[in-house]
Enzyme design. Sequence first.
Site, short mmCIF file in Angstrom:
data_model
loop_
_atom_site.label_atom_id
_atom_site.label_comp_id
_atom_site.label_asym_id
_atom_site.label_seq_id
_atom_site.Cartn_x
_atom_site.Cartn_y
_atom_site.Cartn_z
N ASP A 94 0.84 -1.21 0.00
CA ASP A 94 0.00 0.00 0.00
C ASP A 94 0.87 1.26 0.00
O ASP A 94 1.99 1.26 0.51
CB ASP A 94 -0.91 -0.02 1.23
CG ASP A 94 -2.11 0.91 1.08
OD1 ASP A 94 -2.32 1.44 -0.03
OD2 ASP A 94 -2.83 1.11 2.09
N HIS A 138 2.73 3.10 -8.91
CA HIS A 138 2.49 1.67 -9.18
C HIS A 138 3.69 1.07 -9.92
O HIS A 138 4.11 -0.04 -9.62
CB HIS A 138 1.21 1.49 -9.99
CG HIS A 138 -0.04 1.96 -9.28
ND1 HIS A 138 -0.29 1.65 -7.96
CD2 HIS A 138 -1.10 2.72 -9.70
CE1 HIS A 138 -1.46 2.21 -7.59
NE2 HIS A 138 -1.96 2.86 -8.63
N GLU A 183 -12.58 -4.43 -4.09
CA GLU A 183 -13.02 -3.04 -3.91
C GLU A 183 -12.26 -2.08 -4.82
O GLU A 183 -12.76 -1.00 -5.14
CB GLU A 183 -12.84 -2.61 -2.45
CG GLU A 183 -13.82 -3.26 -1.48
CD GLU A 183 -13.48 -4.70 -1.10
OE1 GLU A 183 -12.35 -5.16 -1.40
OE2 GLU A 183 -14.35 -5.38 -0.53
N TRP A 187 -11.85 -2.24 -7.85
CA TRP A 187 -12.57 -2.02 -9.13
C TRP A 187 -13.32 -0.70 -9.09
O TRP A 187 -13.69 -0.15 -10.13
CB TRP A 187 -13.56 -3.16 -9.42
CG TRP A 187 -12.90 -4.47 -9.76
CD1 TRP A 187 -12.93 -5.61 -9.02
CD2 TRP A 187 -12.15 -4.80 -10.96
NE1 TRP A 187 -12.22 -6.61 -9.66
CE2 TRP A 187 -11.74 -6.14 -10.85
CE3 TRP A 187 -11.78 -4.07 -12.10
CZ2 TRP A 187 -10.98 -6.79 -11.83
CZ3 TRP A 187 -11.02 -4.71 -13.07
CH2 TRP A 187 -10.63 -6.05 -12.93
N LEU A 206 10.74 -20.81 -4.90
CA LEU A 206 9.72 -19.96 -4.27
C LEU A 206 8.36 -20.10 -4.97
O LEU A 206 8.28 -20.09 -6.20
CB LEU A 206 10.18 -18.49 -4.38
CG LEU A 206 9.16 -17.42 -3.98
CD1 LEU A 206 8.99 -17.38 -2.47
CD2 LEU A 206 9.61 -16.04 -4.49
C1 IPE Z 1 -5.52 -2.59 -0.07
O1 IPE Z 1 -5.15 -1.29 -0.35
C2 IPE Z 1 -5.50 -3.41 -1.32
C3 IPE Z 1 -4.21 -3.60 -1.95
C4 IPE Z 1 -3.06 -3.21 -1.49
C5 IPE Z 1 -4.24 -4.32 -3.18
P1 IPE Z 1 -6.22 -0.11 -0.48
O2 IPE Z 1 -5.45 1.12 -0.66
O3 IPE Z 1 -7.21 -0.45 -1.52
O4 IPE Z 1 -6.94 -0.18 0.96
P2 IPE Z 1 -7.85 0.86 1.72
O5 IPE Z 1 -8.95 1.26 0.79
O6 IPE Z 1 -6.99 2.04 2.07
O7 IPE Z 1 -8.33 0.13 2.93
C1 IPE Z 2 -1.50 0.23 -3.35
O1 IPE Z 2 -1.27 1.59 -3.39
C2 IPE Z 2 -1.82 -0.37 -4.72
C3 IPE Z 2 -3.22 -0.75 -4.91
C4 IPE Z 2 -4.14 -0.74 -3.99
C5 IPE Z 2 -3.60 -1.20 -6.22
P1 IPE Z 2 -2.45 2.64 -3.43
O2 IPE Z 2 -2.80 2.90 -4.86
O3 IPE Z 2 -3.58 2.20 -2.57
O4 IPE Z 2 -1.75 3.92 -2.82
P2 IPE Z 2 -2.36 4.96 -1.78
O5 IPE Z 2 -2.87 4.18 -0.62
O6 IPE Z 2 -3.45 5.67 -2.50
O7 IPE Z 2 -1.21 5.84 -1.43
MG MG Z 3 -4.02 2.49 -0.62
#
Ligand code: IPE
Ligand code: IPE
Ligand code: MG
Length: 239
Positions: A16, A33, A63, A65, A127
């Site tokens: 995240d 990303h 979620e 999506w 792995l």
């Molecule tokens: C959780 O991250 C999902 C992934 C890392 C794939 P999100 O950024 O979507 O989570 P929330 O919405 O902050 O809980």
């Molecule tokens: C995690 O990073 C990747 C996915 C959930 C796909 P985020 O895109 O959620 O990054 P933040 O949380 O908005 O910084």
């Molecule tokens: Mg996030």
Amino acid sequence: MENILNMPKHVTIIMDGNGRWAQSRGKERIFGHYEGAESVRACVEYAVEHKIPYLSLFAFSEENWNRPQAEVSELMSLMAKSIFDEMSTFARYNVRFMVLGNRAHLSDSLNRDIDMAMEKTASNTGLTLIVFLSYSGKWDIEQAAVKFAKAGAPEGRFQEFLVTSAIPDPDLLIRTSGEQRISNYLLWQCAYTEFYFTPVLWPDFRKDEFEAALIEYSNRQRRFGKTAEQLQNEDQQTK
Ligand code: IPE
Ligand code: IPE
Ligand code: MG
């Protein structure tokens, strides 16, 4: 490297903070990303070097999506690109690659790429790298419940119907970016998992950060409901 006495068998990571990483540099979220994909590479390498048998990564939730269409399609293209880019890495390191999640929500083309990568690496014995894509813990439990009921299976066999049936439950769950929640990830499977939360954003999470998490894990005592005293006695008996 420190000598880590107690290595986990399965490490799972909620990757995240990519968006915040990019935005703090005045860039589009997608840059985060792409940089995050480099962290994936570093962690896979670390897991291979230290013979961690299972590494799993939460790449996209059910979620997710609901994010803006442009970001969703960029993430899906990045996924397809990464699979092609990493095929040679999988061969070199003997990595078995798996994708778990609600595959019905993915495009036909991405599903074909995933099938190709899974088939080509299926007999690799190093792995096991699992990418959770279009995954949610509640969805997994629900789909398992339907199959469990249909099969008329007895109590105690529920986990065989989860999409993770072939892999051990995680010993350690890492979440980057400072959020301290599970965001509908492995709900059933994390019943006894150790949690490690770090403020480091995913694109900055490289080998040193991974190692810090493993050192902390190795200093934890997992009791599985028993007392510390019982565990001490068991430990002495095996010595
Ligand atoms: C959780 O991250 C999902 C992934 C890392 C794939 P999100 O950024 O979507 O989570 P929330 O919405 O902050 O809980
Ligand atoms: C995690 O990073 C990747 C996915 C959930 C796909 P985020 O895109 O959620 O990054 P933040 O949380 O908005 O910084
Ligand atoms: Mg996030």
